[in-house]
Write a protein that holds these residues in place. Structure first.
Motif, PDB file in Angstrom:
ATOM      1  N   GLY A  40      -1.478  -0.799   0.691  1.00  0.00           N
ATOM      2  CA  GLY A  40      -1.672  -0.862   2.133  1.00  0.00           C
ATOM      3  C   GLY A  40      -2.885  -0.110   2.638  1.00  0.00           C
ATOM      4  O   GLY A  40      -3.165  -0.125   3.828  1.00  0.00           O
ATOM      5  N   LEU A  41      -3.589   0.557   1.792  1.00  0.00           N
ATOM      6  CA  LEU A  41      -4.789   1.270   2.207  1.00  0.00           C
ATOM      7  C   LEU A  41      -5.995   0.393   1.917  1.00  0.00           C
ATOM      8  O   LEU A  41      -6.215  -0.020   0.799  1.00  0.00           O
ATOM      9  CB  LEU A  41      -4.922   2.592   1.456  1.00  0.00           C
ATOM     10  N   ASN A  44      -8.974  -2.164   6.625  1.00  0.00           N
ATOM     11  CA  ASN A  44      -8.321  -2.351   7.920  1.00  0.00           C
ATOM     12  C   ASN A  44      -7.089  -1.476   8.067  1.00  0.00           C
ATOM     13  O   ASN A  44      -6.182  -1.796   8.824  1.00  0.00           O
ATOM     14  CB  ASN A  44      -7.920  -3.817   8.107  1.00  0.00           C
ATOM     15  N   TYR A  45      -7.029  -0.357   7.329  1.00  0.00           N
ATOM     16  CA  TYR A  45      -5.832   0.471   7.350  1.00  0.00           C
ATOM     17  C   TYR A  45      -5.498   1.001   8.746  1.00  0.00           C
ATOM     18  O   TYR A  45      -4.389   0.834   9.196  1.00  0.00           O
ATOM     19  CB  TYR A  45      -5.960   1.620   6.353  1.00  0.00           C
TER      20      TYR A  45
END
Length: 103
Positions: A40-41, A44-45
């Motif tokens: 998830g990093l 666009n985090y």
């Protein structure tokens, strides 16, 4: 230049370093990389506005209301709510940095 004044251990046997190619992707001694990109990093985090963006947006809104400039109030609201970040992200996604035509 003479190497007599230099300690023998600092000179080494060969001045050319050894290089070898290692294939880390197929190395059985390493554990499998199962998370590759799934954590998830990424670029666009921070999807929403941060605290600094919210404070700047509120300050712009107040400044716009005091000066009687509705465009500044609107820009501050967009900054505070993250709408400005979303528009910038869409604009960046619409353009190709390499100049190729999007399909």
């Amino acid at each position: 230049m003479s190497t007599d004044s230099v300690h023998p251990s600092s000179v080494g046997a060969n001045t050319k370093p050894e290089t070898k190619s290692v294939d880390y992707a197929n190395d059985p001694t390493l554990p499998p990389q199962r998370h590759a990109g799934a954590v998830g990093l990424g670029p666009n985090y921070p999807l929403g506005p941060g605290l600094g963006d919210k404070i700047e947006g509120i300050a712009e809104e107040i400044k716009g209301k005091i000066l009687g400039r509705p465009e500044l109030v609107e820009h501050g609201r967009e900054h505070r709510t993250g709408e400005l970040l979303r528009k910038e992200r869409e604009r960046d996604n619409a353009t190709d940095p390499f100049g190729h035509e999007k399909k």
